[in-house]
Scaffold this active site. Structure first.
Site, PDB file in Angstrom:
ATOM      1  N   TYR A 158       0.914  -1.385  -0.180  1.00 55.22           N
ATOM      2  CA  TYR A 158       0.079   0.010   0.134  1.00 55.22           C
ATOM      3  C   TYR A 158       0.946   1.214   0.036  1.00 55.22           C
ATOM      4  O   TYR A 158       0.428   2.407  -0.894  1.00 55.22           O
ATOM      5  CB  TYR A 158      -0.981  -0.144   1.337  1.00 55.22           C
ATOM      6  CG  TYR A 158      -1.838   1.196   1.387  1.00 55.22           C
ATOM      7  CD1 TYR A 158      -3.043   1.139   0.579  1.00 55.22           C
ATOM      8  CD2 TYR A 158      -1.587   2.308   2.044  1.00 55.22           C
ATOM      9  CE1 TYR A 158      -4.050   2.147   0.608  1.00 55.22           C
ATOM     10  CE2 TYR A 158      -2.527   3.034   2.252  1.00 55.22           C
ATOM     11  CZ  TYR A 158      -3.443   3.255   1.642  1.00 55.22           C
ATOM     12  OH  TYR A 158      -4.636   4.176   1.649  1.00 55.22           O
ATOM     13  N   LYS A 162       1.243   4.303  -2.933  1.00 56.86           N
ATOM     14  CA  LYS A 162       0.707   5.624  -2.609  1.00 56.86           C
ATOM     15  C   LYS A 162       1.992   6.588  -2.684  1.00 56.86           C
ATOM     16  O   LYS A 162       1.929   7.822  -3.569  1.00 56.86           O
ATOM     17  CB  LYS A 162       0.313   5.807  -1.219  1.00 56.86           C
ATOM     18  CG  LYS A 162      -0.985   5.108  -1.009  1.00 56.86           C
ATOM     19  CD  LYS A 162      -2.031   5.546  -1.960  1.00 56.86           C
ATOM     20  CE  LYS A 162      -3.423   5.062  -1.354  1.00 56.86           C
ATOM     21  NZ  LYS A 162      -4.579   5.545  -2.386  1.00 56.86           N
TER      22      LYS A 162
HETATM   23  P1  NDP Z   1     -13.553   2.872   0.740  1.00 54.44           P
HETATM   24  O1  NDP Z   1     -13.275   1.414   0.725  1.00 54.44           O
HETATM   25  O2  NDP Z   1     -14.668   3.167   1.682  1.00 54.44           O
HETATM   26  O3  NDP Z   1     -13.871   3.346  -0.708  1.00 54.44           O
HETATM   27  C1  NDP Z   1     -13.097   3.102  -1.776  1.00 54.44           C
HETATM   28  C2  NDP Z   1     -13.994   2.607  -3.036  1.00 54.44           C
HETATM   29  O4  NDP Z   1     -13.296   2.284  -4.017  1.00 54.44           O
HETATM   30  C3  NDP Z   1     -15.013   1.356  -2.782  1.00 54.44           C
HETATM   31  O5  NDP Z   1     -16.367   1.590  -3.268  1.00 54.44           O
HETATM   32  C4  NDP Z   1     -14.196   0.421  -3.417  1.00 54.44           C
HETATM   33  O6  NDP Z   1     -14.810  -0.643  -3.626  1.00 54.44           O
HETATM   34  C5  NDP Z   1     -13.648   1.100  -4.606  1.00 54.44           C
HETATM   35  N1  NDP Z   1     -12.707   0.392  -5.590  1.00 54.44           N
HETATM   36  C6  NDP Z   1     -11.889  -0.751  -5.478  1.00 54.44           C
HETATM   37  N2  NDP Z   1     -11.318  -1.171  -6.101  1.00 54.44           N
HETATM   38  C7  NDP Z   1     -11.860  -0.436  -7.224  1.00 54.44           C
HETATM   39  C8  NDP Z   1     -11.687  -0.644  -8.796  1.00 54.44           C
HETATM   40  N3  NDP Z   1     -10.463  -1.249  -9.397  1.00 54.44           N
HETATM   41  N4  NDP Z   1     -12.089   0.173  -9.434  1.00 54.44           N
HETATM   42  C9  NDP Z   1     -12.993   1.292  -9.031  1.00 54.44           C
HETATM   43  N5  NDP Z   1     -13.431   1.440  -7.656  1.00 54.44           N
HETATM   44  C10 NDP Z   1     -12.678   0.539  -6.854  1.00 54.44           C
HETATM   45  O7  NDP Z   1     -12.126   3.799   0.972  1.00 54.44           O
HETATM   46  P2  NDP Z   1     -11.697   5.182   1.582  1.00 54.44           P
HETATM   47  O8  NDP Z   1     -12.805   6.049   1.246  1.00 54.44           O
HETATM   48  O9  NDP Z   1     -11.387   5.219   2.924  1.00 54.44           O
HETATM   49  O10 NDP Z   1     -10.538   5.409   0.768  1.00 54.44           O
HETATM   50  C11 NDP Z   1     -10.710   6.185  -0.570  1.00 54.44           C
HETATM   51  C12 NDP Z   1      -9.020   6.464  -0.952  1.00 54.44           C
HETATM   52  O11 NDP Z   1      -8.513   7.201   0.214  1.00 54.44           O
HETATM   53  C13 NDP Z   1      -8.487   5.256  -1.168  1.00 54.44           C
HETATM   54  O12 NDP Z   1      -7.555   5.330  -2.463  1.00 54.44           O
HETATM   55  C14 NDP Z   1      -7.466   5.178   0.236  1.00 54.44           C
HETATM   56  O13 NDP Z   1      -6.319   4.461  -0.341  1.00 54.44           O
HETATM   57  C15 NDP Z   1      -7.290   6.585   0.364  1.00 54.44           C
HETATM   58  N6  NDP Z   1      -6.913   6.858   1.883  1.00 54.44           N
HETATM   59  C16 NDP Z   1      -7.676   6.453   2.910  1.00 54.44           C
HETATM   60  C17 NDP Z   1      -7.604   6.575   4.289  1.00 54.44           C
HETATM   61  C18 NDP Z   1      -8.382   6.246   5.193  1.00 54.44           C
HETATM   62  O14 NDP Z   1      -7.906   6.338   6.531  1.00 54.44           O
HETATM   63  N7  NDP Z   1      -9.537   5.753   5.061  1.00 54.44           N
HETATM   64  C19 NDP Z   1      -6.226   7.228   4.498  1.00 54.44           C
HETATM   65  C20 NDP Z   1      -5.376   7.604   3.507  1.00 54.44           C
HETATM   66  C21 NDP Z   1      -5.810   7.435   2.194  1.00 54.44           C
HETATM   67  P3  NDP Z   1     -14.717  -2.232  -2.772  1.00 54.44           P
HETATM   68  O15 NDP Z   1     -15.579  -1.987  -1.601  1.00 54.44           O
HETATM   69  O16 NDP Z   1     -15.041  -3.291  -3.645  1.00 54.44           O
HETATM   70  O17 NDP Z   1     -13.114  -2.120  -2.557  1.00 54.44           O
END
Ligand code: NDP
Length: 250
Positions: A158, A162
């Site tokens: 991960y 990033k």
């Molecule tokens: P969530 O898991 O709540 O939302 C992410 C969404 O992206 C989900 O609906 C997921 O589906 C979807 N997704 C996964 N794979 C794909 C794909 N191949 N194509 C399209 N959509 C996809 O995550 P967050 O809202 O927490 O995170 C959003 C972003 O922020 C991410 O990039 C994460 O790495 C980043 N981030 C989050 C942090 C946190 O603390 N939450 C901290 C730092 C960064 P599915 O449920 O099937 O996986």
């Protein structure tokens, strides 16, 4: 000049992983600022989230799509350009975790995380840039992470994805700047979403101790930064990594 409450009126924003979590709140925030919204996600909820956004009075469409699927993404951007008339903002937000300590991390977990978090961002950025280059304007916001900067035990895949996103941001920013396309990244710390909800309680408590502001972030904290980087308020900022982490990464 007085600030308008709808700085993104008439613009089209594409948000990946926009069905839930940070992506959903970012989409709602951009919509409240006037943007029309196209959501891409692999989960069915993308349709319901798009309907929720459309209720705000903007155009919104949810597309079931996998960001790693080049042909699907390329076709969808063409469709979005046709339906909405432009692609002005891209928020590369889709991401996953597959945590494991180094010796237990499988090749499959490495490849999956790099494919979605990094290659997916590249595939969408390239697809969006095609239209942004033609219109000589655009804003791309990549959602990276504090661990892409400081690392984290158990997250080699991960944090590498990033950190890669930060390199992608800076290179694309240099390449596209002369065409009035800005590319920036946000490095969130710990945000309260489904992604972090699944962590063990001890891990959550340990994380909290690392945050100088002594609270977890809400998705809205990140969405506010997305709005800033997607609007003209940040018109002289490109290639930047905005840390929205309560001081965790300093
Ligand atoms: P969530 O898991 O709540 O939302 C992410 C969404 O992206 C989900 O609906 C997921 O589906 C979807 N997704 C996964 N794979 C794909 C794909 N191949 N194509 C399209 N959509 C996809 O995550 P967050 O809202 O927490 O995170 C959003 C972003 O922020 C991410 O990039 C994460 O790495 C980043 N981030 C989050 C942090 C946190 O603390 N939450 C901290 C730092 C960064 P599915 O449920 O099937 O996986």
């Amino acid at each position: 000049m007085p600030r308008t409450p709808t700085p993104l009126k008439g613009k089209t924003a594409v948000i990946t992983g926009g069905a839930r979590g940070i992506g959903r709140i970012a989409a709602l925030t951009l919509a409240e600022s006037g943007a029309n919204i196209a959501l891409l996600d692999v989960i069915e909820d993308v349709k319901a989230t798009a309907a929720e956004i459309a209720a705000k009075g903007v155009k919104a469409q949810g597309y079931l799509a996998d960001v790693t699927h080049t042909e699907q993404v390329t076709g969808l951007f063409k469709e979005i350009q046709g339906t909405f008339g432009s692609v002005d903002v891209l928020v590369n937000n889709a991401g996953i975790t597959r945590d494991a300590m180094l010796l237990r991390m499988s090749d499959e977990d490495w490849d999956k995380v790099l494919a979605i978090n990094l290659r997916g961002a590249f595939v969408c950025l390239r697809a969006a840039a095609r239209y942004m280059l033609k219109q000589q304007s655009g804003c791309i916001v990549n959602i990276a992470s504090v661990v892409g900067v400081i690392g984290n035990a158990g997250q080699c895949n991960y944090s590498a994805s990033k950190a890669g996103m930060i390199g992608l941001t800076k290179s694309a920013a240099r390449e596209l700047a002369s065409r009035n396309i800005r590319v920036n990244a946000i490095a969130p710390g710990y945000v309260k979403t489904a992604m972090t909800d699944k962590l063990p309680e001890e891990a959550k408590a340990a994380m909290l101790k690392m945050i100088p502001l002594a609270r977890y972030s809400e998705p809205q904290d990140i969405a506010n930064a997305v709005l800033f980087l997607a609007s003209d308020e940040s018109s002289y900022i490109t290639g930047h990594v905005l840390h929205v982490d309560g001081g965790m990464g300093m």
